[in-house]
Scaffold this motif. Structure first.
Motif, short mmCIF file in Angstrom:
data_model
loop_
_atom_site.label_atom_id
_atom_site.label_comp_id
_atom_site.label_asym_id
_atom_site.label_seq_id
_atom_site.Cartn_x
_atom_site.Cartn_y
_atom_site.Cartn_z
N ASP A 150 0.87 -1.19 0.00
CA ASP A 150 0.00 0.00 0.00
C ASP A 150 0.90 1.24 0.00
N PRO A 151 0.80 2.10 -1.02
CA PRO A 151 1.73 3.24 -1.13
C PRO A 151 1.67 4.21 0.04
N GLN A 152 0.58 4.20 0.81
CA GLN A 152 0.47 5.11 1.95
C GLN A 152 0.79 4.44 3.28
N ALA A 153 1.10 3.14 3.25
CA ALA A 153 1.30 2.38 4.49
C ALA A 153 2.71 2.57 5.03
N SER A 154 2.88 2.22 6.30
CA SER A 154 4.17 2.34 6.96
C SER A 154 5.06 1.14 6.62
N VAL A 155 6.33 1.42 6.30
CA VAL A 155 7.32 0.38 6.01
C VAL A 155 8.41 0.45 7.07
N LEU A 156 8.79 -0.71 7.62
CA LEU A 156 9.83 -0.80 8.64
C LEU A 156 11.13 -1.30 8.00
N LEU A 173 24.19 1.54 3.81
CA LEU A 173 23.99 1.77 2.38
C LEU A 173 22.87 0.91 1.80
N THR A 174 22.65 -0.28 2.37
CA THR A 174 21.53 -1.10 1.90
C THR A 174 20.21 -0.40 2.19
N MET A 175 20.12 0.27 3.34
CA MET A 175 18.92 1.04 3.66
C MET A 175 18.71 2.14 2.63
N VAL A 176 19.78 2.82 2.24
CA VAL A 176 19.67 3.88 1.23
C VAL A 176 19.10 3.30 -0.07
N ASP A 177 19.61 2.14 -0.47
CA ASP A 177 19.08 1.47 -1.66
C ASP A 177 17.60 1.12 -1.50
N ALA A 178 17.24 0.66 -0.31
CA ALA A 178 15.85 0.29 -0.05
C ALA A 178 14.93 1.49 -0.18
N VAL A 179 15.36 2.64 0.32
CA VAL A 179 14.56 3.86 0.21
C VAL A 179 14.41 4.27 -1.25
N VAL A 180 15.50 4.15 -2.02
CA VAL A 180 15.43 4.43 -3.46
C VAL A 180 14.43 3.49 -4.13
N SER A 181 14.49 2.20 -3.77
CA SER A 181 13.56 1.21 -4.34
C SER A 181 12.11 1.57 -4.02
N LEU A 182 11.84 1.96 -2.77
CA LEU A 182 10.48 2.34 -2.38
C LEU A 182 10.01 3.55 -3.18
N GLU A 183 10.88 4.51 -3.38
CA GLU A 183 10.52 5.70 -4.15
C GLU A 183 10.19 5.32 -5.59
N LEU A 184 11.01 4.45 -6.19
CA LEU A 184 10.77 4.01 -7.56
C LEU A 184 9.46 3.23 -7.68
N ALA A 185 9.10 2.53 -6.59
CA ALA A 185 7.87 1.73 -6.58
C ALA A 185 6.63 2.58 -6.33
N GLY A 186 6.82 3.87 -6.07
CA GLY A 186 5.67 4.75 -5.85
C GLY A 186 5.21 4.82 -4.41
N HIS A 187 6.02 4.35 -3.47
CA HIS A 187 5.63 4.42 -2.06
C HIS A 187 5.69 5.87 -1.58
N ARG A 188 4.68 6.29 -0.86
CA ARG A 188 4.62 7.66 -0.38
C ARG A 188 4.27 7.73 1.11
N GLY A 189 4.29 6.60 1.79
CA GLY A 189 3.95 6.57 3.20
C GLY A 189 5.16 6.71 4.10
N PRO A 190 4.97 6.58 5.42
CA PRO A 190 6.08 6.72 6.37
C PRO A 190 7.04 5.53 6.30
N ILE A 191 8.31 5.81 6.59
CA ILE A 191 9.37 4.79 6.62
C ILE A 191 10.06 4.89 7.98
N GLU A 192 10.04 3.80 8.73
CA GLU A 192 10.66 3.77 10.05
C GLU A 192 11.94 2.93 9.98
N VAL A 193 13.09 3.54 10.27
CA VAL A 193 14.38 2.87 10.19
C VAL A 193 14.92 2.65 11.60
#
Length: 465
Positions: free
Chosen positions: A197-203, A209-229
Motif C-alpha cells: 500500500d503506497p500510503q502504508a508504513s514500512v519498517l 547503504l543497503t537502507m539507502v538502496d531500499a529507500v530508493v527502491s520504495l521511491e521508484l515503486a511509488g511508495h509515499r507513506g512513512p518509513i521507520e528505520v
C-alpha cells in the motif's frame, strides 16, 4: 553425476566482480592456460552487486574511484565517456558534472566489467569459460583441487580461488534463521514493493547503504507513506563529496600505528581542514591506502576495540552514500516521512496483518512492539561464514579446509591470499580474494582493493603454471 572430470589450470569459484577481475588479470599474463569460472548466474561480471536493473541503484563511488584496472585509474571514466557518447545512459547529461564525477548505475558498471573481460579474452592466448552451476564441495590434495557442482559435475584444477564475493544479509540463508528474510521484502526488488500500500508504513532494519538502496527502491515503486528505520546507533551514511587533495599524513608519520592513535590524528586533521574551510572528507580519504597495513599490525585486542567502539562511525563516515540517493533520504527525513531511530532489533512477532517486530530503544530496558505493512532487512553483509547456510561455506568448514578469519570476519589466509585451514596450515592450492579476506585487511570489498588483489594473485599463480 557425470563420469568425466573436466580439467583446467585455474578454477575460479564465483563469477561476480572479484572472479571476473581475476580472470582478466590471468588473461593478461603471458602464456597459455585454461581458466574455468563457476557461477550460477547467466552472466559473468555482475554477481550480487551489479545485477541491479534500476538506474536509481548506483555505485557509492564516482567513476574516478571505481576502475577495475589497477594500472589505469581512469579506465572507467574512459569507458564511460565512450559509452555515453554512443548513446548509453542518456540520463547522465542531466547531472551536469564531469564524467569522472558521475556515479554510474550498478547495472551499467556490470556491463563495463563484462566488456573488459571480453576485450582481455580477445587478446589472450589463454581461455576463460563460464561453467554455470554452484560449487557445493571442494577437495584439495598435494597435486590438485577437485570441485563438485550442484549438478554432480566435477572439475579439477591446479588451483582453486574462492572469489565468492559478499553474502548480503537480506539474501543469505542463516544457520540460525529468525525468519526475518522470509518475512522481509528484498531491498532491491522494486516490483515486489509496488504490491505494498503506497500510503502504508514500512519498517527497515539497519541504516547503512543497503537502507539507502531500499529507500530508493520504495521511491521508484511509488511508495509515499512513512518509513521507520531502526539501527543500534541510529547513524546514517554521510554523502560522498569530491574534496580537494590532502597531505598523506600517515605516510609522513610512521609512528601512528594503533587504532587509538589513528583515530586521534584523523580527528585532528579533520579539524585543521575545517578551520581552513576544506571538507573534512579530504583528510579522511587519505587514510584509505593505509587501512590494510594498520589493521594487520594491530593486536587482537585493538581490533576488537575498533570493531566494538569505532566501527559504526567508520562505516557511516567512510562508506558514504551517492549524492542523488543521499538527497532523497535527506528530503524524506526533512519532510518527516523517514525516521531514523536508535534501537536494537529483537525479533519478529506473529501478525495476521502486515508485520510486527520487537525492538529495544537505546537507553531503555523495555521491549517495544512496532507494526508496519512491510519489513525490509537492510542489515548489511554477513561476513561470518559459520552463519551462512550455503553448501560451499558449510562444506569447507566441515572438511577443515578453512577457518574463520580474525574476529570471524571472512576466512583466514596469508598475505598472498593462500587459505589457512583448521589446523593452521597454509594451502598451496586453495586461495581467496575480495570480501572473504575482510578479517585480513578490514577493507577488502572496494573495487580498487579487489583489483589490486586480483593482479597480485594472478602474478602469484601463473609462474607455477
Amino acid at each position: 553425476m557425470t563420469d568425466s572430470i573436466r580439467n583446467a589450470d585455474v578454477l575460479i569459484i564465483g563469477g561476480g566482480l572479484s572472479g571476473t577481475m581475476l580472470a582478466v588479470q590471468l588473461l593478461r599474463r603471458p602464456g597459455q592456460r585454461r581458466i574455468l569460472v563457476i557461477e550460477p548466474r547467466a552472466e559473468l561480471g555482475r554477481g550480487e552487486a551489479y545485477s541491479a536493473v534500476e538506474l536509481g541503484h548506483t555505485l557509492n563511488g564516482n567513476a574516478a574511484r571505481m576502475s577495475v584496472d589497477p594500472d589505469n585509474a581512469d579506465d572507467l571514466t574512459q569507458w564511460l565517456t565512450d559509452y555515453i557518447a554512443a548513446g548509453g545512459w542518456p540520463q547522465a547529461h542531466q547531472q551536469r558534472v564531469p564524467i569522472s564525477e558521475l556515479f554510474p548505475p550498478r547495472g551499467i558498471f556490470g556491463l563495463y566489467a563484462q566488456q573488459r573481460l571480453a576485450q582481455a579474452q580477445a587478446l589472450s592466448a589463454s581461455t576463460v569459460e563460464h561453467v554455470r552451476g554452484e560449487v557445493v564441495d571442494v577437495q584439495v590434495d598435494e597435486a590438485a583441487t577437485l570441485l563438485t557442482l550442484d549438478n554432480g559435475q566435477q572439475l579439477r584444477g591446479a588451483f582453486a580461488v574462492l572469489a565468492t564475493g559478499m553474502f548480503p544479509a537480506a539474501r543469505t540463508p542463516q544457520t540460525e534463521s529468525s525468519g526475518l528474510n522470509a518475512a522481509a521484502v528484498d531491498p532491491w526488488d522494486v516490483s515486489s514493493m509496488t504490491q505494498i500500500d503506497p500510503q502504508a508504513s514500512v519498517l527497515i532494519i539497519g541504516s547503512g547503504l543497503t537502507m539507502v538502496d531500499a529507500v530508493v527502491s520504495l521511491e521508484l515503486a511509488g511508495h509515499r507513506g512513512p518509513i521507520e528505520v531502526f539501527s543500534r546507533h541510529g547513524l546514517l551514511p554521510h554523502v560522498r563529496r569530491q574534496p580537494p587533495a590532502w597531505v598523506d599524513f600517515l605516510a609522513e608519520d610512521p609512528s601512528l600505528r594503533s587504532p587509538r592513535q589513528l583515530l586521534r590524528e584523523v580527528r585532528r586533521q579533520c579539524r585543521i581542514a575545517q578551520a581552513q574551510g576544506i571538507d573534512w572528507q579530504a583528510p579522511l580519504d587519505t587514510v584509505r591506502a593505509h587501512i590494510g597495513r594498520l589493521w594487520s599490525q594491530a593486536s587482537e585486542r585493538q581490533k576488537r576495540q575498533f570493531v566494538r567502539h569505532v566501527r559504526p562511525w567508520w562505516e557511516s563516515h567512510h562508506h558514504r552514500s551517492p549524492p542523488l540517493s543521499a538527497q532523497l533520504v535527506a528530503r524524506l527525513h526533512e519532510a518527516g516521512r523517514l525516521r531514523i531511530q536508535a534501537a536494537s532489533y529483537k525479533g519478529l512477532e506473529p501478525s495476521v496483518d502486515g508485520v510486527c517486530i520487537r525492538v529495544r530503544y537505546r537507553g531503555e530496558q523495555a521491549i517495544t512492539r512496532v507494526r508496519g505493512a512491510a519489513l525490509i532487512n537492510s542489515s548489511g553483509i554477513e561476513y561470518d561464514w559459520r552463519r551462512v547456510a550455503r553448501p560451499l561455506p558449510q562444506q569447507l568448514l566441515k572438511r577443515g579446509l578453512i577457518r574463520p578469519g580474525p574476529l570471524a570476519l571472512g576466512i583466514a589466509a596469508d598475505a598472498g591470499g593462500a587459505v589457512v585451514d583448521s589446523q593452521g596450515q597454509v594451502s598451496s592450492r586453495l586461495f581467496a580474494m575480495g570480501p572473504p579476506l575482510r578479517g585480513l585487511w578490514w577493507e577488502s570489498t572496494a573495487v580498487t582493493d579487489v583489483a589490486l588483489q586480483a593482479k597480485a594473485l594472478a602474478s602469484k599463480l601463473t609462474p607455477t603454471l
